[in-house]
Design an enzyme around this catalytic site. Structure first.
Site, PDB file in Angstrom:
ATOM      1  N   LYS A 137       0.869  -1.179   0.000  1.00 21.19           N
ATOM      2  CA  LYS A 137       0.000   0.000   0.000  1.00 21.19           C
ATOM      3  C   LYS A 137       0.899   1.220   0.000  1.00 21.19           C
ATOM      4  O   LYS A 137       2.024   1.169   0.497  1.00 21.19           O
ATOM      5  CB  LYS A 137      -0.885   0.035   1.243  1.00 21.19           C
ATOM      6  CG  LYS A 137      -2.150   0.842   1.061  1.00 21.19           C
ATOM      7  CD  LYS A 137      -3.212   0.022   0.340  1.00 21.19           C
ATOM      8  CE  LYS A 137      -4.450   0.818   0.037  1.00 21.19           C
ATOM      9  NZ  LYS A 137      -5.546  -0.082  -0.373  1.00 21.19           N
TER      10      LYS A 137
ATOM     11  N   ASP B 192      -6.892   4.272  -4.708  1.00 20.97           N
ATOM     12  CA  ASP B 192      -7.592   4.039  -3.445  1.00 20.97           C
ATOM     13  C   ASP B 192      -8.268   5.383  -3.149  1.00 20.97           C
ATOM     14  O   ASP B 192      -8.456   6.189  -4.070  1.00 20.97           O
ATOM     15  CB  ASP B 192      -6.599   3.604  -2.348  1.00 20.97           C
ATOM     16  CG  ASP B 192      -7.278   3.045  -1.106  1.00 20.97           C
ATOM     17  OD1 ASP B 192      -7.644   1.862  -1.102  1.00 20.97           O
ATOM     18  OD2 ASP B 192      -7.462   3.790  -0.120  1.00 20.97           O
TER      19      ASP B 192
HETATM   20  O1  2IT Z   1      -8.009  -1.671  -1.235  1.00 18.45           O
HETATM   21  C1  2IT Z   1      -7.853  -2.144  -2.359  1.00 18.45           C
HETATM   22  O2  2IT Z   1      -7.938  -3.356  -2.580  1.00 18.45           O
HETATM   23  C2  2IT Z   1      -7.544  -1.231  -3.465  1.00 18.45           C
HETATM   24  N1  2IT Z   1      -7.462  -0.028  -3.231  1.00 18.45           N
HETATM   25  C3  2IT Z   1      -7.294  -1.748  -4.851  1.00 18.45           C
HETATM   26  C4  2IT Z   1      -5.859  -2.119  -5.016  1.00 18.45           C
HETATM   27  C5  2IT Z   1      -5.454  -2.526  -6.405  1.00 18.45           C
HETATM   28  O3  2IT Z   1      -4.243  -2.786  -6.568  1.00 18.45           O
HETATM   29  O4  2IT Z   1      -6.281  -2.592  -7.318  1.00 18.45           O
END
Ligand code: 2IT
Length: 447
Positions: free
Chosen positions: A126, A166
């Protein structure tokens, strides 16, 4: 909690005392996997828990940029590369004032198990920044994104780490980030997901998280011989996840009667659909306005400074905003107002105390790492299409998304049953995700 798990949680708290969200996420997962640790001592012998809580790499960096008035602004950028046991790091970027090392680590930790559940080969990560996009011009957002990527680009790549959006990072931000990456690397690759359809994006990726939640909810209700048809649903956020969840839930016969933001919530007893849904979809992405505008435009009630959970009668609650948006008092109010099902569309939106209230009241409760995994799963499908240099049809991607959500639902129930908590989606999701990651770590030695 089992003694080994408790000792690792205590060590995490002692070592990094200022990270309450991370402690919460670790505590929830380790509590759930207790029966696994008791049955299989090899995980303890291999120090799997100690390794899981230590990110493989944390990158923190200065993001300097110049605002429209010519003043210099400095934000903080992050990428937490938590675990790459089953694939390249994968997870979103969040731009929001609440972003700090604790929120980044909790989200990367959750992402690791979520990604494992998708059946696709993706590790967990993240990233993001404490940058606030609200109130910033397009030019400011572009300069910020360019500065952010000027550091991040050296740490990511299509086989290394593939960020996505996100909270606060949508199509506009992904475009600016991708443009800068391409310029710096002189490479057009699938380094980000959530790209525009004309330059490597996948059909259904924008809709995927919300649709996936509706598909998961459909499976949950089917275990009780029920369906979404005729159900009243409360949601909170009106971003990407909320919008497309409403679209699919309405298509499946449900009525969504609330939405909100940090300023308050809208109550729309007739339900969001048609013109109102189209407006909701544009509210942030086009107009960049508060949810209050919806209430003003359609003559609905605006309840300032409150969350929908306290006052809206609903059969199903689908939190679509932020971590810890439902506390124990919110949970008690939901139960008292007749809510029977809680399905997390956001990441960790219910506090552990709230979850306990739901479970004691016999509600069906599904954690975000299972229910909202359709977003990252479809990111995985975008990566596959990029690697093959071709695009699947909308029907093809939607069919795969639906299959993946069904398979996650099945995996949760099977793991819960196998380890003695039948019907407990939280236990099932954590155990199924944990086993996949832990076994890959065992196979790969001490790395
Ligand atoms: O919380 C999540 O799963 C997302 N923000 C999507 C992450 C992604 O790599 O598509």
């Amino acid at each position: 909690m089992q003694e080994y798990a408790r000792s690792v949680v205590e060590a995490v708290i002692a070592r990094d005392p200022g990270e309450p969200e991370f402690h919460q996420a670790v505590g929830e997962v380790f509590e759930a996997v207790t029966p696994v640790l008791e049955t299989y001592p090899e995980y303890r012998e291999s120090r799997i828990l100690e390794r899981l809580v230590e990110p493989e790499r944390v990158i923190m960096f200065r993001v300097p940029w110049v605002d429209d008035r010519g003043d210099i602004q400095v934000n903080r950028g992050f990428r937490v590369q938590m675990n790459s046991a089953i694939g390249p790091y994968k997870g979103g970027l969040r731009f929001h004032p609440s972003v700090n090392l604790s929120t980044m680590k909790f989200l990367a930790f959750e992402q690791t198990f979520k990604n494992a559940l998708t059946t696709l080969p993706m590790g967990g990560a993240k990233g993001g920044s404490d940058f606030q996009t609200r109130g910033r011009s397009d030019a400011e957002v572009m300069r910020f994104c360019q500065s952010f990527m000027t550091e991040l680009y050296r740490h990511i790549g299509p086989h290394t780490d593939v960020p996505a959006g996100d909270i606060g990072v949508g199509g506009r931000e992904i475009g600016y980030l991708f443009g800068q990456y391409k310029r710096l690397k002189n490479e057009f690759t699938g380094v980000l997901t959530g790209k525009g359809l004309g330059w490597g994006g996948s059909l259904v990726r924008p809709e995927a998280t919300g649709y996936g939640v509706a598909y998961f909810l459909t499976e949950m209700l089917a275990t009780r011989g029920d369906s979404l048809s005729g159900k009243t649903i409360a949601i909170s956020g009106y971003g990407n996840v909320g919008t497309y969840f409403v679209e699919k839930a309405v298509e499946l016969g449900a009525k969504v009667v609330s939405l909100g933001d940090e300023f308050g919530c809208v109550f729309d007893p007739d339900g969001i659909s048609g013109e109102k849904l189209a407006y909701m979809a544009d509210l942030w992405t086009v107009y960049r306005k508060s949810a209050k505008e919806y209430a003003d435009k359609f003559g609905c009630e605006w309840r300032p400074g409150t969350k929908p959970w306290r006052s809206v009668k609903c059969d199903i609650a689908v939190p679509t905003a932020m971590q810890n948006e439902i506390d124990a008092d919110d949970a008690r109010a939901l139960v008292a107002n007749g809510c029977r099902v809680v399905c997390e569309a956001a990441n960790m939106p219910c506090t552990p105390e709230a979850v306990r209230v739901f479970q004691e009241a016999g509600l069906l409760y599904a954690p975000g790492k299972a229910a909202n995994a359709g977003g990252v799963a479809t990111s995985g499908l975008e990566m596959s299409q990029n690697s093959m240099r071709l695009s699947w049809t909308r029907e093809e991607v939607d069919r795969r998304l639906r299959q993946i959500m069904q398979s996650i639902h099945r995996a949760c129930l099977e793991a819960a049953e196998r380890f003695g908590s039948p019907g407990d989606y939280a236990v099932g999701a954590n155990i199924a995700g944990f086993l996949k990651v832990a076994d890959a770590m065992m196979d790969q030695g001490v790395v």
